[in-house]
Design a protein around this motif. Structure first.
Motif, PDB file in Angstrom:
ATOM      1  N   GLU A  38       0.806  -1.258  -0.031  1.00 37.88           N
ATOM      2  CA  GLU A  38      -0.086  -0.090   0.055  1.00 37.88           C
ATOM      3  C   GLU A  38       0.883   1.242  -0.181  1.00 37.88           C
ATOM      4  O   GLU A  38       1.771   1.463   0.831  1.00 37.88           O
ATOM      5  CB  GLU A  38      -0.913  -0.158   1.310  1.00 37.88           C
ATOM      6  N   GLY A  80      -9.363   5.857  -8.567  1.00 33.78           N
ATOM      7  CA  GLY A  80      -9.834   4.593  -8.107  1.00 33.78           C
ATOM      8  C   GLY A  80      -8.623   4.208  -7.047  1.00 33.78           C
ATOM      9  O   GLY A  80      -8.578   2.984  -6.426  1.00 33.78           O
ATOM     10  N   LYS A  81      -7.503   4.655  -7.270  1.00 34.82           N
ATOM     11  CA  LYS A  81      -6.510   4.424  -6.328  1.00 34.82           C
ATOM     12  C   LYS A  81      -6.138   3.052  -6.291  1.00 34.82           C
ATOM     13  O   LYS A  81      -5.897   2.111  -7.278  1.00 34.82           O
ATOM     14  CB  LYS A  81      -6.458   4.942  -4.795  1.00 34.82           C
ATOM     15  N   THR A  82      -6.106   2.319  -5.155  1.00 35.30           N
ATOM     16  CA  THR A  82      -6.014   0.834  -4.946  1.00 35.30           C
ATOM     17  C   THR A  82      -6.501  -0.028  -5.888  1.00 35.30           C
ATOM     18  O   THR A  82      -6.164  -0.851  -6.594  1.00 35.30           O
ATOM     19  CB  THR A  82      -6.169   0.509  -3.540  1.00 35.30           C
ATOM     20  N   SER A  83      -7.850   0.181  -6.083  1.00 35.61           N
ATOM     21  CA  SER A  83      -8.957  -0.397  -7.051  1.00 35.61           C
ATOM     22  C   SER A  83      -8.340  -0.319  -8.354  1.00 35.61           C
ATOM     23  O   SER A  83      -8.603  -1.322  -9.118  1.00 35.61           O
ATOM     24  CB  SER A  83     -10.320   0.024  -6.706  1.00 35.61           C
ATOM     25  N   HIS A 130      -7.429  -9.481   2.805  1.00 33.26           N
ATOM     26  CA  HIS A 130      -7.459  -8.150   3.026  1.00 33.26           C
ATOM     27  C   HIS A 130      -8.357  -7.798   4.191  1.00 33.26           C
ATOM     28  O   HIS A 130      -9.492  -7.956   4.204  1.00 33.26           O
ATOM     29  CB  HIS A 130      -7.990  -7.228   1.738  1.00 33.26           C
ATOM     30  N   ASN A 132      -9.653  -5.331   5.565  1.00 35.50           N
ATOM     31  CA  ASN A 132     -11.015  -4.195   5.372  1.00 35.50           C
ATOM     32  C   ASN A 132     -12.253  -4.901   5.499  1.00 35.50           C
ATOM     33  O   ASN A 132     -12.198  -6.155   5.140  1.00 35.50           O
ATOM     34  CB  ASN A 132     -10.533  -3.111   4.456  1.00 35.50           C
ATOM     35  N   PHE A 136     -15.704  -2.512   0.842  1.00 36.27           N
ATOM     36  CA  PHE A 136     -14.957  -1.229   0.191  1.00 36.27           C
ATOM     37  C   PHE A 136     -14.365  -1.457  -0.971  1.00 36.27           C
ATOM     38  O   PHE A 136     -14.120  -2.555  -1.624  1.00 36.27           O
ATOM     39  CB  PHE A 136     -13.629  -1.468   1.186  1.00 36.27           C
ATOM     40  N   TRP A 137     -14.552  -0.508  -1.936  1.00 40.04           N
ATOM     41  CA  TRP A 137     -14.305  -0.640  -3.309  1.00 40.04           C
ATOM     42  C   TRP A 137     -14.996  -1.340  -4.012  1.00 40.04           C
ATOM     43  O   TRP A 137     -14.864  -1.988  -5.184  1.00 40.04           O
ATOM     44  CB  TRP A 137     -12.739  -0.618  -3.522  1.00 40.04           C
ATOM     45  N   ARG A 139     -15.465  -4.539  -3.540  1.00 42.33           N
ATOM     46  CA  ARG A 139     -14.754  -5.721  -3.766  1.00 42.33           C
ATOM     47  C   ARG A 139     -15.480  -6.743  -3.724  1.00 42.33           C
ATOM     48  O   ARG A 139     -15.566  -7.799  -4.465  1.00 42.33           O
ATOM     49  CB  ARG A 139     -13.571  -5.862  -2.837  1.00 42.33           C
ATOM     50  N   TYR A 167      -7.759   1.562   7.803  1.00 49.25           N
ATOM     51  CA  TYR A 167      -8.221   0.726   6.643  1.00 49.25           C
ATOM     52  C   TYR A 167      -8.393  -0.633   7.153  1.00 49.25           C
ATOM     53  O   TYR A 167      -8.519  -1.633   6.314  1.00 49.25           O
ATOM     54  CB  TYR A 167      -7.516   0.937   5.622  1.00 49.25           C
ATOM     55  N   ILE A 194      -3.608  -7.610   0.205  1.00 49.60           N
ATOM     56  CA  ILE A 194      -3.556  -5.993   0.033  1.00 49.60           C
ATOM     57  C   ILE A 194      -3.532  -5.600   1.482  1.00 49.60           C
ATOM     58  O   ILE A 194      -4.257  -5.874   2.390  1.00 49.60           O
ATOM     59  CB  ILE A 194      -4.943  -5.950  -0.464  1.00 49.60           C
ATOM     60  N   HIS A 199      -0.910   3.434   4.758  1.00 46.84           N
ATOM     61  CA  HIS A 199      -1.905   4.278   4.177  1.00 46.84           C
ATOM     62  C   HIS A 199      -2.000   5.439   5.021  1.00 46.84           C
ATOM     63  O   HIS A 199      -1.717   5.662   5.994  1.00 46.84           O
ATOM     64  CB  HIS A 199      -3.207   3.458   4.363  1.00 46.84           C
ATOM     65  N   ASP A 258       1.321   0.414  -5.235  1.00 49.09           N
ATOM     66  CA  ASP A 258      -0.118   0.636  -5.902  1.00 49.09           C
ATOM     67  C   ASP A 258       0.074   2.261  -6.461  1.00 49.09           C
ATOM     68  O   ASP A 258      -0.378   2.215  -7.408  1.00 49.09           O
ATOM     69  CB  ASP A 258      -1.062   0.159  -5.251  1.00 49.09           C
ATOM     70  N   HIS A 259       0.528   2.977  -5.728  1.00 47.61           N
ATOM     71  CA  HIS A 259       0.509   4.252  -6.224  1.00 47.61           C
ATOM     72  C   HIS A 259       1.299   5.249  -4.960  1.00 47.61           C
ATOM     73  O   HIS A 259       1.782   4.379  -4.152  1.00 47.61           O
ATOM     74  CB  HIS A 259      -0.948   4.806  -6.047  1.00 47.61           C
TER      75      HIS A 259
HETATM   76  C1  GP9 Z   1      -8.893  -0.140   1.745  1.00 45.38           C
HETATM   77  C2  GP9 Z   1      -7.755   0.036   0.984  1.00 45.38           C
HETATM   78  C3  GP9 Z   1      -7.838   1.435   0.463  1.00 45.38           C
HETATM   79  O1  GP9 Z   1      -9.509  -1.283   1.481  1.00 45.38           O
HETATM   80  O2  GP9 Z   1      -7.431  -0.657  -0.036  1.00 45.38           O
HETATM   81  O3  GP9 Z   1      -6.682   2.112  -0.252  1.00 45.38           O
HETATM   82  P1  GP9 Z   1      -6.634   3.296  -1.378  1.00 45.38           P
HETATM   83  O4  GP9 Z   1      -7.528   3.075  -2.257  1.00 45.38           O
HETATM   84  O5  GP9 Z   1      -7.316   4.387  -0.354  1.00 45.38           O
HETATM   85  O6  GP9 Z   1      -5.392   3.603  -1.580  1.00 45.38           O
END
Ligand code: GP9
Ligand code: MN
Length: 442
Positions: A38, A80-83, A130, A132, A136-137, A139, A167, A194, A199, A258-259
């Motif tokens: 992350e 969408g960041k992580t997603s 994961h 969370n 979320f997202w 998923r 998270y 994940i 974060h 991821d970013h």
């Molecule tokens: C939460 C986490 C969020 O489940 O994956 O990450 P983000 O998209 O905010 O980087």
């Protein structure tokens, strides 16, 4: 839509990069473990702050001769960041230009994604871990359409009290408490972890770390180094388990950031931790902070990609310019699966035909020689703005056209859900009804 599908197929066929027989199938039949680091940026690798190495274990993996490490690998996420990262790595298509594909389209989308491809081609089982909540997202819905057999989300773990941060379940606990599920996965398996501890705003209970943070004038920047160090320790503990359990030797482990974790607005604070000779990116002038430009911000969009294949001896640092969109075709070829019939928008990183024009979601792009940001061109060897001559102008126009095409073809496929009308030979459409994550059974 039929004609749009035809256009997309023609583009994908034309952009396909053939596999490299030196690497094709070298990981065939191995488990695949994907570790989503992350908000982990490339500059953390080999970095030191306050006299401490920030990520000693990941540095070791990065420099191991059993790891293919990419030093010019960029994140290509949108909002969408992580997603978006998950979408790119598992469908080989980009996220959307606005919002999150998972959230907006994921519930009813037809995917031909890694879990289903690996299962149908080579009998892989699949799971996501994961800490969370599953929704979320979106998923829980998306993963069923991707064909994931299992999704071990927060409800499978004890996340009470100080076991969680913003998270979800802390990373060390995710890796430790997931073993009871991982060990029962039918091999070969495709398992994605994940992580969440690293974060924004990078808070961590003081009993979880004794890492001394720098003072950059920005608290979240300071704390970033501590949660990155914690994540590093978490991954180290996981590798120790994998080795003890014997899973290590017959698994390929993919680790990627991821970013970005630090937003551009805080980069001047961040730059205070870089020594003048920082190998992470060249800073210019006496004080890097004063000469900061969009070029420096873009150089910081590098994230690590490490493909660790226990037993190989020809690993090393690969300087190919690449992005998250390129991971799936690369993985499929490593597993001995021909990716040509799938609608993938990236190219195999080991292929002699790999395309080094790296598209960002907003149509900016970077190549080995220059960076294009909202139409301004920077020379990557100096970080300075260039006024292109006729030849360079032509080259840039060609690359911009390529970037726009790649993004628009991906958007056409996703926005119109075109995979409803194209099933690759030998592939069976995923039946999402088969999966019920509530009790972990199919
Ligand atoms: C939460 C986490 C969020 O489940 O994956 O990450 P983000 O998209 O905010 O980087
Ligand atoms: Mn993320």
């Amino acid at each position: 839509t039929k004609s749009e599908l035809k256009t997309v197929k023609k583009y994908v066929r034309g952009h396909y990069a053939k596999s490299n027989k030196k690497y094709y199938g070298i990981a065939k039949g191995k488990n695949v473990i994907v570790i989503h680091l992350e908000s982990f940026q490339q500059f953390l690798i080999d970095d030191k702050v306050e006299g401490q190495t920030v990520t000693p274990f990941l540095n070791k993996i990065y420099h191991s001769k059993s790891t293919y490490s990419f030093s010019n690998f960029f994140n290509q996420v949108g909002q969408g960041k992580t997603s978006d990262a998950e979408n790119m790595l598992e469908t080989g298509t980009f996220g959307l230009s606005q919002g999150s594909l998972f959230a907006q389209l994921g519930t009813d989308q037809t995917f031909q994604a890694a879990p289903a491809i690996l299962k149908q081609e080579q009998g892989y089982s699949s799971a996501v871990f994961h800490g969370n909540v599953a929704s979320f997202w979106n998923r829980n819905n998306v993963y069923k359409n991707m064909g994931y057999q299992y999704f071990f989300s927060a409800s499978y773990f004890d996340t009470s009290g100080d076991k969680s941060t913003g998270y979800g379940l802390k990373d060390k606990l995710l890796f430790k408490d997931s073993i009871k599920y991982l060990q029962y996965l039918q091999q070969p398996f495709y398992a994605k972890y994940i992580t969440v501890s690293n974060h924004f705003p990078f808070d961590l209970d003081k009993e979880d770390s004794s890492f001394k943070v720098p003072d950059t004038g920005n608290t979240s920047v300071n704390n970033y180094f501590r949660t990155a160090n914690y994540l590093d320790q978490s991954v180290k503990e996981f590798f120790t388990f994998l080795k003890k359990s014997g899973l290590y030797d017959n698994s390929v482990i993919i680790l990627y950031g991821d970013h970005y974790g630090i937003s551009n607005s805080a980069n001047k604070n961040l730059a205070k931790t870089f020594s003048q000779d920082s190998s992470h990116f060249k800073s210019y002038g006496s004080d890097p902070v004063d000469n900061w430009t969009d070029w420096d911000n873009t150089q910081l969009q590098r994230v690590p990609l490490m493909i660790h294949v226990p037993g190989v001896k020809n690993g090393g640092i690969n300087k190919e310019y690449a992005g998250e969109i390129d991971v799936l075709p690369t993985l499929l070829h490593l597993l001995g699966i021909n990716s040509k019939k799938y609608m993938l928008f990236g190219t195999d990183l080991f292929s002699s035909q790999h395309d080094q024009v790296v598209a960002f979601r907003n149509q900016d792009f970077i190549t080995p020689n220059y960076t294009s940001i909202s139409g301004t061109i920077y020379d990557n060897s100096t970080g300075q703005i260039v006024t292109p001559n006729k030849t360079l102008k032509k080259q840039i126009a060609k690359d911009q056209k390529k970037v726009n095409k790649q993004l628009s073809m991906s958007d056409s496929l996703n926005e119109k859900n075109l995979l409803r009308f194209y099933t690759p030979k030998g592939f069976k459409a995923v039946n999402s009804q088969l999966y019920n994550y509530a009790n972990g059974l199919q």
